[in-house]
Write a protein that holds these residues in place. Structure first.
Motif, PDB file in Angstrom:
ATOM      1  N   GLU A  94      21.693  50.745  60.689  1.00 17.91           N
ATOM      2  CA  GLU A  94      22.211  51.834  59.867  1.00 17.91           C
ATOM      3  C   GLU A  94      23.638  52.210  60.268  1.00 17.91           C
ATOM      4  OE1 GLU A  94      19.483  54.973  59.027  1.00 17.91           O
ATOM      5  OE2 GLU A  94      17.821  53.571  58.739  1.00 17.91           O
ATOM      6  N   GLU A  95      23.938  52.100  61.545  1.00 23.15           N
ATOM      7  CA  GLU A  95      25.305  52.361  62.007  1.00 23.15           C
ATOM      8  C   GLU A  95      26.287  51.387  61.363  1.00 23.15           C
ATOM      9  OE1 GLU A  95      28.510  53.953  64.188  1.00 23.15           O
ATOM     10  OE2 GLU A  95      26.485  54.753  63.898  1.00 23.15           O
ATOM     11  N   ARG A  96      25.824  50.173  61.075  1.00 25.43           N
ATOM     12  CA  ARG A  96      26.686  49.129  60.512  1.00 25.43           C
ATOM     13  C   ARG A  96      26.521  48.981  58.998  1.00 25.43           C
ATOM     14  NH1 ARG A  96      25.599  48.823  65.379  1.00 25.43           N
ATOM     15  NH2 ARG A  96      26.976  47.874  66.937  1.00 25.43           N
ATOM     16  N   GLY A  97      25.695  49.817  58.396  1.00 25.89           N
ATOM     17  CA  GLY A  97      25.500  49.751  56.962  1.00 25.89           C
ATOM     18  C   GLY A  97      24.801  48.492  56.491  1.00 25.89           C
ATOM     19  N   LEU A  98      23.913  47.935  57.327  1.00 27.61           N
ATOM     20  CA  LEU A  98      23.241  46.690  56.984  1.00 27.61           C
ATOM     21  C   LEU A  98      22.040  46.951  56.080  1.00 27.61           C
ATOM     22  CD1 LEU A  98      23.225  44.996  60.517  1.00 27.61           C
ATOM     23  CD2 LEU A  98      24.811  44.559  58.629  1.00 27.61           C
ATOM     24  N   ASP A  99      21.849  46.078  55.137  1.00 26.59           N
ATOM     25  CA  ASP A  99      20.682  46.130  54.259  1.00 26.59           C
ATOM     26  C   ASP A  99      19.609  45.239  54.880  1.00 26.59           C
ATOM     27  OD1 ASP A  99      19.075  46.636  52.060  1.00 26.59           O
ATOM     28  OD2 ASP A  99      19.875  44.917  50.955  1.00 26.59           O
ATOM     29  N   TYR A 100      18.408  45.769  55.079  1.00 26.78           N
ATOM     30  CA  TYR A 100      17.351  44.978  55.705  1.00 26.78           C
ATOM     31  C   TYR A 100      16.000  45.425  55.181  1.00 26.78           C
ATOM     32  CZ  TYR A 100      16.583  49.052  58.753  1.00 26.78           C
ATOM     33  OH  TYR A 100      16.316  50.310  59.228  1.00 26.78           O
TER      34      TYR A 100
END
Length: 201
Positions: free
Chosen positions: A47-53
């Protein structure tokens, strides 16, 4: 179970509830807390890196990833992460997951003991590597705000996890020479695990 720590949430739904129930039933409290913390560390990193998972896939894999270190699921021949992959396939078959999704759960668990996976290649496997590394040996802890680390350990205390986990890995190393756990023990990993900053703060 606390379903939110410092704004990071666990997924809802039957699969997540079932994984939590099975982990809490078969793992001791220290190992259960480790599994949950591994999820929160990985999710916070994403979430800190804005990743979609895939939050559900990641949570289920995180809660199952060490169950093959417990007596009911320990394999006398397979490395624990490979046995854990098989356990994940059986568990997720019971959830009705399609074969490809079952394969992914197994893959995450096997890969968490392998060389780092690039996040661009496999985000969920990378998150499990990040989460377990931070919680077991303290690797990459500087990537997390101290207030998050404190809140997580307060919600899910360590309970002597480092020493008990080192014992589990020593047992794997003695009985299964050449496994990934054995290679870590031979390389001096124990000192990192016992010196984890999460236990020293």
């Amino acid at each position: 179970m606390l379903t939110e720590v410092a704004g990071i949430k666990v997924p809802e739904g039957h699969a997540a509830q079932a994984a939590r129930l099975v982990c809490a039933e078969y793992a001791d409290e220290a190992l259960y807390h480790h599994s949950v913390r591994s999820y929160f560390f990985g999710a916070a990193w994403a979430e800190e890196r804005g990743l979609d998972y895939d939050r559900e896939l990641f949570f289920v894999s995180a809660l199952l990833h060490d169950l093959s270190l417990t007596p009911p699921f320990d394999s006398h021949t397979l490395p624990f992460e490979e046995a854990g992959g098989h356990l994940a396939r059986v568990f997720t078959a019971g959830l009705g997951w399609p074969d490809a999704r079952r394969d992914r759960a197994a893959e995450l668990i096997v890969l968490h003991m392998r060389d780092d996976v690039a996040v661009e290649q496999d985000v969920e496997s990378r998150l499990l590597q990040v989460g377990t590394t931070a919680d077991v040996s303290g690797g990459g802890l500087d990537a997390f705000d101290p207030s998050f680390r404190e809140a997580l350990v307060r919600a899910y205390p360590r309970l002597g996890f480092a020493a008990s986990f080192v014992g589990l890995f020593r047992d794997q190393a003695e009985r299964k020479p050449g496994c990934a756990a054995g290679e870590l023990v031979a390389a001096g990993w124990e000192a990192r695990a016992l010196g984890n900053g999460l236990d020293l703060g």
